[in-house]
Design a protein around this motif. Structure first.
Motif, PDB file in Angstrom:
ATOM      1  N   LYS A 112       0.840  -1.195   0.000  1.00  0.00           N
ATOM      2  CA  LYS A 112       0.000   0.000   0.000  1.00  0.00           C
ATOM      3  C   LYS A 112       0.873   1.242   0.000  1.00  0.00           C
ATOM      4  O   LYS A 112       1.920   1.283   0.631  1.00  0.00           O
ATOM      5  N   GLU A 124      -2.622   5.607   0.716  1.00  0.00           N
ATOM      6  CA  GLU A 124      -3.656   4.597   0.964  1.00  0.00           C
ATOM      7  C   GLU A 124      -3.734   4.237   2.447  1.00  0.00           C
ATOM      8  O   GLU A 124      -4.825   4.098   3.002  1.00  0.00           O
ATOM      9  N   THR A 154      -6.980   4.848   4.819  1.00  0.00           N
ATOM     10  CA  THR A 154      -7.584   3.715   5.527  1.00  0.00           C
ATOM     11  C   THR A 154      -7.662   3.987   7.022  1.00  0.00           C
ATOM     12  O   THR A 154      -8.698   3.751   7.651  1.00  0.00           O
TER      13      THR A 154
END
Length: 177
Positions: free
Chosen positions: A157, A161, A165
């Motif tokens: 990731k 990202e 998240t």
């Protein structure tokens, strides 16, 4: 062990194990993932602490068990907890506080490590050496539970990202895993 040559050999052997598992960690971390290595590392460190505790539990010292426990501990630490804890920390902090937060995380890591080193002899007098190692095995189990529950996998990731998240996860409210 009375023979200094055997002590030196044991020390060098533990060092070789440590270096080998650091190299292995560098080779597999992107394939296996940080969380899996951290979890496996804590299982290995817990088993190693149990082995060390058992090696001190009997009247005769079980030196092969103690050496095996120490080698397992160094291998387990070097493949997961050592490299991955700081790697995950560097990926989880938001960019605007990353430098400061990593400094604080490193400080806490070093203070904790130093505290264990400075208090181990006193702790082993109070708890016995076996008790101290059994306590550390329990702490490894607690770390395993914490990592499994709260540490997100960051393998593959981007930092953006990961931040997105975590922002979504923590803005969802308390108690949301």
């Amino acid at each position: 062990i009375a023979d200094e040559g055997l002590l030196l050999l044991a020390t060098v052997g533990i060092g070789v194990v440590k270096v080998a598992f650091i190299i292995l960690a560098a080779c597999v971390v992107e394939h296996v993932g940080r969380v899996k290595l951290l979890l496996a590392s804590n299982v290995g460190m817990g088993i190693a602490q149990l082995m060390l505790g058992l090696s001190f539990s009997f009247n005769e010292r079980l030196i092969p068990l103690a050496l095996s426990g120490q080698a397992l501990f160094m291998a387990a630490f070097s493949i997961g907890a050592g490299p991955c804890s700081m790697m995950v920390a560097s990926e989880l902090f938001p960019l605007q506080v990353r430098g400061f937060a990593l400094g604080v995380a490193t400080l806490i890591n070093r203070v904790t490590s130093g505290t264990v080193a400075l208090t181990f002899l006193s702790m082993s007098r109070v708890l016995t050496p076996s008790g101290a190692y059994f306590m550390f095995a329990g702490l490894a189990a607690c770390a395993f539970t914490f990592i499994g529950r709260y540490v997100p996998e960051t393998k593959g990731k981007s930092l953006e990202e990961i931040e997105r998240t975590l922002t979504e996860r923590f803005s969802a409210g308390p108690g949301v895993p």
